[in-house]
Write a protein that holds these residues in place. Structure first.
Motif, PDB file in Angstrom:
ATOM      1  N   LEU A  26       0.842  -1.200   0.000  1.00 36.49           N
ATOM      2  CA  LEU A  26       0.000   0.000   0.000  1.00 36.49           C
ATOM      3  C   LEU A  26       0.880   1.254   0.000  1.00 36.49           C
ATOM      4  CD1 LEU A  26      -2.810   1.316   0.232  1.00 36.49           C
ATOM      5  CD2 LEU A  26      -2.586   1.153   2.711  1.00 36.49           C
ATOM      6  N   HIS A  27       1.910   1.228   0.854  1.00 37.35           N
ATOM      7  CA  HIS A  27       2.823   2.378   0.960  1.00 37.35           C
ATOM      8  C   HIS A  27       3.445   2.693  -0.416  1.00 37.35           C
ATOM      9  CE1 HIS A  27       5.694   4.993   3.112  1.00 37.35           C
ATOM     10  NE2 HIS A  27       6.537   4.606   2.165  1.00 37.35           N
ATOM     11  N   THR A  28       3.939   1.642  -1.076  1.00 37.02           N
ATOM     12  CA  THR A  28       4.597   1.832  -2.384  1.00 37.02           C
ATOM     13  C   THR A  28       3.621   2.397  -3.411  1.00 37.02           C
ATOM     14  OG1 THR A  28       5.976  -0.056  -1.858  1.00 37.02           O
ATOM     15  CG2 THR A  28       5.965   0.651  -4.160  1.00 37.02           C
ATOM     16  N   GLY A  42      10.555  13.068  -0.748  1.00 33.33           N
ATOM     17  CA  GLY A  42      10.392  13.124   0.704  1.00 33.33           C
ATOM     18  C   GLY A  42       8.938  13.339   1.103  1.00 33.33           C
ATOM     19  N   GLN A  43       8.306  14.268   0.407  1.00 29.80           N
ATOM     20  CA  GLN A  43       6.896  14.561   0.712  1.00 29.80           C
ATOM     21  C   GLN A  43       6.011  13.351   0.378  1.00 29.80           C
ATOM     22  OE1 GLN A  43       5.335  17.926  -1.447  1.00 29.80           O
ATOM     23  NE2 GLN A  43       3.403  17.894  -0.330  1.00 29.80           N
ATOM     24  N   ALA A  44       6.356  12.671  -0.726  1.00 25.58           N
ATOM     25  CA  ALA A  44       5.582  11.489  -1.125  1.00 25.58           C
ATOM     26  C   ALA A  44       5.672  10.411  -0.040  1.00 25.58           C
ATOM     27  CB  ALA A  44       6.102  10.944  -2.455  1.00 25.58           C
ATOM     28  N   GLU A  45       6.858  10.211   0.522  1.00 25.21           N
ATOM     29  CA  GLU A  45       7.057   9.209   1.577  1.00 25.21           C
ATOM     30  C   GLU A  45       6.241   9.570   2.819  1.00 25.21           C
ATOM     31  OE1 GLU A  45       8.666   6.376   1.707  1.00 25.21           O
ATOM     32  OE2 GLU A  45       9.730   6.410  -0.212  1.00 25.21           O
ATOM     33  N   THR A  46       6.263  10.859   3.171  1.00 23.15           N
ATOM     34  CA  THR A  46       5.527  11.303   4.367  1.00 23.15           C
ATOM     35  C   THR A  46       4.026  11.101   4.181  1.00 23.15           C
ATOM     36  OG1 THR A  46       7.217  12.995   4.644  1.00 23.15           O
ATOM     37  CG2 THR A  46       5.213  13.260   5.945  1.00 23.15           C
ATOM     38  N   ILE A  47       3.533  11.517   3.010  1.00 22.02           N
ATOM     39  CA  ILE A  47       2.095  11.362   2.741  1.00 22.02           C
ATOM     40  C   ILE A  47       1.725   9.876   2.781  1.00 22.02           C
ATOM     41  CG2 ILE A  47       0.322  11.587   0.951  1.00 22.02           C
ATOM     42  CD1 ILE A  47       1.712  14.184   0.043  1.00 22.02           C
ATOM     43  N   THR A  52      -1.080   5.329   4.964  1.00 22.93           N
ATOM     44  CA  THR A  52      -1.004   3.912   5.339  1.00 22.93           C
ATOM     45  C   THR A  52      -1.439   3.731   6.797  1.00 22.93           C
ATOM     46  OG1 THR A  52       0.837   3.692   3.807  1.00 22.93           O
ATOM     47  CG2 THR A  52       0.502   1.891   5.337  1.00 22.93           C
ATOM     48  N   GLU A  53      -1.010   4.636   7.663  1.00 23.22           N
ATOM     49  CA  GLU A  53      -1.414   4.567   9.086  1.00 23.22           C
ATOM     50  C   GLU A  53      -2.938   4.675   9.189  1.00 23.22           C
ATOM     51  OE1 GLU A  53       0.321   3.939  11.664  1.00 23.22           O
ATOM     52  OE2 GLU A  53       2.344   4.067  10.813  1.00 23.22           O
ATOM     53  N   ALA A  54      -3.501   5.617   8.436  1.00 23.75           N
ATOM     54  CA  ALA A  54      -4.962   5.827   8.496  1.00 23.75           C
ATOM     55  C   ALA A  54      -5.710   4.583   8.009  1.00 23.75           C
ATOM     56  CB  ALA A  54      -5.345   7.040   7.652  1.00 23.75           C
ATOM     57  N   VAL A  55      -5.202   3.962   6.943  1.00 27.70           N
ATOM     58  CA  VAL A  55      -5.858   2.754   6.413  1.00 27.70           C
ATOM     59  C   VAL A  55      -5.734   1.621   7.436  1.00 27.70           C
ATOM     60  CG1 VAL A  55      -5.775   0.997   4.589  1.00 27.70           C
ATOM     61  CG2 VAL A  55      -5.536   3.400   4.005  1.00 27.70           C
ATOM     62  N   MET A  56      -4.582   1.516   8.076  1.00 29.94           N
ATOM     63  CA  MET A  56      -4.404   0.448   9.066  1.00 29.94           C
ATOM     64  C   MET A  56      -5.335   0.657  10.260  1.00 29.94           C
ATOM     65  SD  MET A  56      -0.385  -0.362   8.857  1.00 29.94           S
ATOM     66  CE  MET A  56      -0.506  -1.713  10.001  1.00 29.94           C
ATOM     67  N   HIS A  68     -10.794  -3.361  -3.336  1.00 28.69           N
ATOM     68  CA  HIS A  68     -11.470  -2.135  -3.765  1.00 28.69           C
ATOM     69  C   HIS A  68     -11.709  -1.211  -2.569  1.00 28.69           C
ATOM     70  CE1 HIS A  68     -14.146   0.498  -5.982  1.00 28.69           C
ATOM     71  NE2 HIS A  68     -15.020   0.377  -5.000  1.00 28.69           N
ATOM     72  N   ASP A  69     -12.126  -1.820  -1.420  1.00 31.04           N
ATOM     73  CA  ASP A  69     -12.368  -1.017  -0.207  1.00 31.04           C
ATOM     74  C   ASP A  69     -11.080  -0.350   0.269  1.00 31.04           C
ATOM     75  OD1 ASP A  69     -15.064  -1.502  -0.038  1.00 31.04           O
ATOM     76  OD2 ASP A  69     -14.811  -3.345   1.122  1.00 31.04           O
ATOM     77  N   VAL A  70      -9.988  -1.121   0.248  1.00 29.21           N
ATOM     78  CA  VAL A  70      -8.700  -0.568   0.698  1.00 29.21           C
ATOM     79  C   VAL A  70      -8.333   0.624  -0.182  1.00 29.21           C
ATOM     80  CG1 VAL A  70      -6.231  -1.021   0.958  1.00 29.21           C
ATOM     81  CG2 VAL A  70      -7.886  -2.760   1.634  1.00 29.21           C
ATOM     82  N   ARG A  71      -8.507   0.452  -1.494  1.00 21.82           N
ATOM     83  CA  ARG A  71      -8.179   1.518  -2.446  1.00 21.82           C
ATOM     84  C   ARG A  71      -9.054   2.755  -2.201  1.00 21.82           C
ATOM     85  NH1 ARG A  71      -5.546   2.488  -7.169  1.00 21.82           N
ATOM     86  NH2 ARG A  71      -4.367   0.583  -6.862  1.00 21.82           N
ATOM     87  N   ARG A  72     -10.343   2.503  -1.940  1.00 21.12           N
ATOM     88  CA  ARG A  72     -11.292   3.609  -1.729  1.00 21.12           C
ATOM     89  C   ARG A  72     -10.928   4.401  -0.464  1.00 21.12           C
ATOM     90  NH1 ARG A  72     -15.843   3.566   1.145  1.00 21.12           N
ATOM     91  NH2 ARG A  72     -15.688   1.321   1.461  1.00 21.12           N
ATOM     92  N   ILE A  73     -10.643   3.683   0.586  1.00 28.85           N
ATOM     93  CA  ILE A  73     -10.316   4.355   1.850  1.00 28.85           C
ATOM     94  C   ILE A  73      -8.969   5.085   1.730  1.00 28.85           C
ATOM     95  CG2 ILE A  73      -9.787   3.962   4.310  1.00 28.85           C
ATOM     96  CD1 ILE A  73     -12.775   3.736   3.540  1.00 28.85           C
ATOM     97  N   ALA A  74      -8.017   4.414   1.077  1.00 30.51           N
ATOM     98  CA  ALA A  74      -6.704   5.060   0.900  1.00 30.51           C
ATOM     99  C   ALA A  74      -6.855   6.333   0.068  1.00 30.51           C
ATOM    100  CB  ALA A  74      -5.744   4.084   0.227  1.00 30.51           C
ATOM    101  N   ALA A  75      -7.679   6.269  -0.991  1.00 29.24           N
ATOM    102  CA  ALA A  75      -7.889   7.447  -1.851  1.00 29.24           C
ATOM    103  C   ALA A  75      -8.539   8.580  -1.063  1.00 29.24           C
ATOM    104  CB  ALA A  75      -8.743   7.075  -3.046  1.00 29.24           C
ATOM    105  N   LYS A  76      -9.478   8.198  -0.179  1.00 27.04           N
ATOM    106  CA  LYS A  76     -10.170   9.216   0.632  1.00 27.04           C
ATOM    107  C   LYS A  76      -9.163   9.964   1.524  1.00 27.04           C
ATOM    108  CE  LYS A  76     -13.156   9.048   4.407  1.00 27.04           C
ATOM    109  NZ  LYS A  76     -13.964   8.183   5.262  1.00 27.04           N
ATOM    110  N   HIS A  77      -8.286   9.213   2.177  1.00 28.08           N
ATOM    111  CA  HIS A  77      -7.285   9.849   3.046  1.00 28.08           C
ATOM    112  C   HIS A  77      -6.240  10.604   2.223  1.00 28.08           C
ATOM    113  CE1 HIS A  77      -8.739   8.363   6.859  1.00 28.08           C
ATOM    114  NE2 HIS A  77      -8.928   7.180   6.297  1.00 28.08           N
ATOM    115  N   LEU A  78      -5.859  10.016   1.094  1.00 23.35           N
ATOM    116  CA  LEU A  78      -4.860  10.669   0.236  1.00 23.35           C
ATOM    117  C   LEU A  78      -5.396  12.008  -0.285  1.00 23.35           C
ATOM    118  CD1 LEU A  78      -2.139  10.580  -1.215  1.00 23.35           C
ATOM    119  CD2 LEU A  78      -3.142   9.088  -2.954  1.00 23.35           C
TER     120      LEU A  78
END
Lengths: 96, 237
Positions: A26-28, A42-47, A52-56, A68-78
């Motif tokens: 997920l991080h990658t 650097g900013q990409a790594e931080t984001i 990733t923390e929020a998804v976990m 699909h759910d993981v992607r949706r939630i990750a996109a929402k936080h991103l």
């Protein structure tokens, strides 16, 4: 970290077998989306770390989710950190 | 049909070709993957320019192939039946573009076989050098044949009637104009415009592009029908 390998991720369409949640994967993918949107490394790594923390955190109460759910939630936080990267992350499968 | 009318038909057919989106989608993916794995700007530029060159070469080869086949079959003048079939094909593809060009989902997914789409997506991810990128450009244009066959066929039928030097001019005009969209996206993204911005624009305007492509195909079919078949039958040429 405590749920790594415990939460089952059901793959898209159910055609491929389920697999355990992999934080690194997920991080990658989030780092890649941020870099595609022109974000410095650097900013990409931080984001990616924050998302990733929020998804976990979201996964903590769920034993099984779809990819699909993981992607949706990750996109929402991103989206709160980098809307352009979130757009590319969410839509890269529907470009073609 | 005079040279000006012939070249006008070739130009309109090439504009229709340029409005099709598969090669632009693949270019977007190629650029996105290249940036995502932190390739240098120079290398990304090399990959994308090779891709555009590949698309151009395949367009040129396909048009030349169609023209060669038609000139072998019909000489310099195709029968009216063939013209009528080509006009029908243009109208049919135009209606099909209106109905089916984009999949009914978010994004810019196209109605091409999913195996083709998967292959192109995987290849755009795996492409590492200019030669692979060039061949990706060739493959992409070939994958779009379902839609671009109609403008290619009508252009080839028009071109075989022209004197040899004008045939070359027609082929060059078609190739350059059909690459216009791809070149615009290539220039904009190379000049620093964000991919997300370009993709959002494409998504927001996809129905207009679909309507314009379908409409232009139908108009082209009607124009050629009037210009060639009706004029010849009525003896006005």
């Amino acid at each position: 970290m405590q749920h790594q390998g415990v939460v089952d991720i059901v793959k898209r369409g159910g055609a491929r077998p389920s697999e355990g949640f992999q934080r690194e994967k997920l991080h990658t993918s989030i780092v890649t989306a941020c870099l595609s949107a022109g974000t410095p490394t650097g900013q990409a790594e931080t984001i990616a770390k924050n998302v990733t923390e929020a998804v976990m955190g979201w996964l903590r109460t769920r034993p099984e989710v779809t990819s699909h759910d993981v992607r949706r939630i990750a996109a929402k936080h991103l989206n709160t950190h980098h809307p352009d990267a979130a757009y590319l992350y969410e839509h890269h499968r529907t470009i073609l | 049909m005079d040279i000006v009318t012939s070249l006008a038909i070739v130009t309109l057919a090439a504009l229709v070709h340029a409005s099709f989106q598969l090669s632009v989608s693949v270019l977007t993916l190629l650029k996105s993957h290249s940036l995502g794995v932190q390739r240098s700007h120079a290398r990304t530029l090399r990959l994308t320019s090779s891709y555009v060159a590949g698309a151009g070469v395949m367009t040129l080869l396909l048009l030349s192939l169609f023209a060669l086949i038609f000139s072998q079959l019909f000489g310099t003048e195709a029968p009216h039946l063939v013209w009528a079939i080509a006009c029908g094909l243009l109208a049919g593809v135009g209606i099909a573009v209106w109905a089916f060009y984009y999949r009914r989902e978010k994004g810019t997914s196209l109605w091409i076989p999913r195996s083709f789409a998967r292959h192109l997506s995987e290849r755009s991810k795996a492409t590492k050098d200019a030669a692979e990128s060039f061949s990706l450009g060739l493959t992409t244009v070939f994958s779009e044949l379902l839609f671009i066959a109609a403008p290619l066929i009508i252009s080839a039928l028009v071109l075989i009637q022209l004197p040899a030097p004008w045939q070359l001019v027609g082929i060059v005009i078609y190739t350059l104009i059909s690459l216009m969209t791809l070149l615009s996206i290539w220039v904009l993204s190379s000049a620093g415009h964000r991919l997300s911005e370009l993709q959002k624009w494409r998504e927001a305007n996809k129905h207009f592009l679909q309507f314009a492509a379908g409409g232009a195909l139908i108009v082209l079919g009607f124009f050629v029908y009037v210009c060639k078949i009706l004029t010849d039958v009525a003896g006005l040429a």
